[in-house]
Design an enzyme around this catalytic site. Structure first.
Site, PDB file in Angstrom:
ATOM      1  N   SER A   1       0.546  -1.350   0.056  1.00  0.00           N
ATOM      2  CA  SER A   1      -0.028  -0.073  -0.029  1.00  0.00           C
ATOM      3  C   SER A   1       0.922   1.290   0.031  1.00  0.00           C
ATOM      4  O   SER A   1       1.999   1.351   0.526  1.00  0.00           O
ATOM      5  CB  SER A   1      -0.927  -0.134   1.405  1.00  0.00           C
ATOM      6  OG  SER A   1      -1.357   1.292   1.546  1.00  0.00           O
TER       7      SER A   1
ATOM      8  N   TYR B   1      -2.274   0.367  10.092  1.00  0.00           N
ATOM      9  CA  TYR B   1      -2.403  -0.356   8.827  1.00  0.00           C
ATOM     10  C   TYR B   1      -1.345  -0.259   8.001  1.00  0.00           C
ATOM     11  O   TYR B   1      -0.598  -1.223   7.546  1.00  0.00           O
ATOM     12  CB  TYR B   1      -3.657   0.318   8.292  1.00  0.00           C
ATOM     13  CG  TYR B   1      -3.772  -0.309   6.799  1.00  0.00           C
ATOM     14  CD1 TYR B   1      -3.739  -1.421   6.309  1.00  0.00           C
ATOM     15  CD2 TYR B   1      -3.778   0.998   5.717  1.00  0.00           C
ATOM     16  CE1 TYR B   1      -3.932  -1.653   5.043  1.00  0.00           C
ATOM     17  CE2 TYR B   1      -3.552   0.352   4.524  1.00  0.00           C
ATOM     18  CZ  TYR B   1      -3.730  -0.957   3.982  1.00  0.00           C
ATOM     19  OH  TYR B   1      -3.789  -1.287   2.638  1.00  0.00           O
TER      20      TYR B   1
ATOM     21  N   LYS C   1       1.621  -3.278   6.623  1.00  0.00           N
ATOM     22  CA  LYS C   1       1.997  -3.732   5.360  1.00  0.00           C
ATOM     23  C   LYS C   1       3.550  -3.482   5.108  1.00  0.00           C
ATOM     24  O   LYS C   1       4.222  -4.263   4.315  1.00  0.00           O
ATOM     25  CB  LYS C   1       1.390  -2.476   4.473  1.00  0.00           C
ATOM     26  CG  LYS C   1      -0.283  -2.822   4.303  1.00  0.00           C
ATOM     27  CD  LYS C   1      -0.723  -3.872   3.280  1.00  0.00           C
ATOM     28  CE  LYS C   1      -2.049  -4.486   3.452  1.00  0.00           C
ATOM     29  NZ  LYS C   1      -2.637  -5.308   2.333  1.00  0.00           N
TER      30      LYS C   1
END
Ligand code: UDP
Length: 330
Positions: A117, A141, A145
């Site tokens: 991402s 988040y 990643k």
């Protein structure tokens, strides 16, 4: 060639499954259906409702199928949720990757394409963002990643598992025929939320802030069509099958659109005067996030074709009109 797609019942996963089938590959899907939809997976594709952290269940899939490579989507992906439930993200995403790699290694499967991402960059210092720019995530988040990318790196050095990390910018749109599309509950993403307001399912779309350091004051994102993104996964599998080394790529279109431009484009495309209102900023939103995807174009041969924002909105709208209740299962 047989590809295991984890999270293949999700939004990007289902479009990638569709692409791989079109290209003549055999596909097996595992998904815990936390957010995915079983009916987005074609009936003739072997489907297993399992969690990748369950190594016994995952091993059974590798026992049953001769897997050549894995495309790994299965992960939680909401910034806000990750701020409130960081441990869920480390468990589901970071540990999920460890579990998957352990099983892959046990079965001698040495190729993985991973859905990373743009959030791994945090607040970028340069726009457009290049792959070698600093990765400094500002939410759990994005951190998971980044950790997953780093785990892949060490798994390559130790076990020779070759990986490609694809760093997505803002994914939107749907398959052209409207048979599969985006269906989240709750929906947090901009394009489907604008269109839910067009459908009257939401009172209005709230634009998060108008005081950003951008030309019109609204924050700017790089919207990439999900079908183009799915194609990048197919190219990444080929890249690994050609015995290339591990790598990482940005996937975007190098063109930024502000939230207001997206709302205006949707008003134009739908012909509906979509109610919209300016609200406060959302925490953790950088001013601008636009990708330089030259590397993916040069090395993978990726040429995004559906780069027009009109096409992104038209295809998302087509899917929503054909499926007013999405997949109807959540
Ligand atoms: N956004 C907005 N209203 C919404 C949802 C999103 O103004 O209801 C904005 C958000 O601030 C960001 C852009 O739209 O600038 C894209 O947000 P999204 O959640 O779709 O993707 P993200 O950038 O978080 O991956």
């Amino acid at each position: 060639m047989k590809i295991l797609v984890t999270g293949g019942a999700g939004y990007i996963g289902s479009h990638t499954v569709d692409k791989l089938l079109q290209m003549g590959l055999d596909v097996v899907v595992v998904d815990n259906l936390a957010t995915g939809h079983k009916s987005s997976v074609p009936e003739d594709v072997p489907f297993y409702e399992i969690d990748i952290r369950d190594q016994v269940a995952l091993s059974n899939v590798f026992d049953e199928h001769n897997i050549d490579a894995v495309v790994h989507f299965a992960a939680k992906s909401l910034v806000n949720e990750s701020m409130n439930k960081p441990l869920d993200y480390f468990d589901n995403n970071t540990y999920g990757m460890i579990s998957l790699l352990e099983v892959m290694n046990k079965y001698n499967v040495k190729k993985i394409v991973f859905s990373s991402s743009a959030s791994t960059y945090g607040i970028p210092k340069n726009i457009p963002v290049k792959e070698e720019d600093e990765q400094n995530p500002i939410n759990p988040y994005g951190l998971t990643k980044l950790q997953m990318e780093q785990i892949m790196h060490w798994a390559d050095l130790a076990y020779d598992i070759k990986g490609v990390a694809l760093r997505y910018f803002n994914v939107a749109g749907a398959k052209i025929d409207g048979s599969i599309g985006e269906d989240h509950n709750p929906e947090t993403h901009l394009v489907p939320n604008i269109l839910l307001a067009a459908q009257g399912k939401k009172d209005k779309i709230i634009i998060f802030g108008n005081d950003y350091n951008t030309p019109d004051g609204f924050n700017v994102r790089d919207y990439v069509h999900v079908v183009d993104l799915a194609n990048a996964h197919y190219l990444a599998i080929n890249y690994l099958m050609n015995e290339n080394s591990s790598n990482y790529f940005n996937l975007g279109s190098k063109i930024g659109f502000s939230v207001k431009q997206m709302v205006d484009a949707a008003i134009l495309e739908t012909g509906i005067d979509i109610p919209n209102e300016i609200g406060p900023r959302r925490a953790g939103d950088p001013d601008s996030l636009v990708a330089d995807s030259t590397k993916a174009q040069n090395i993978l041969g990726w040429k995004p074709e559906l780069t027009d924002v009109k096409t992104i909105i038209q295809t998302a709208w087509n899917w929503m009109q054909k499926h007013p209740d999405g997949y109807g299962d959540k």
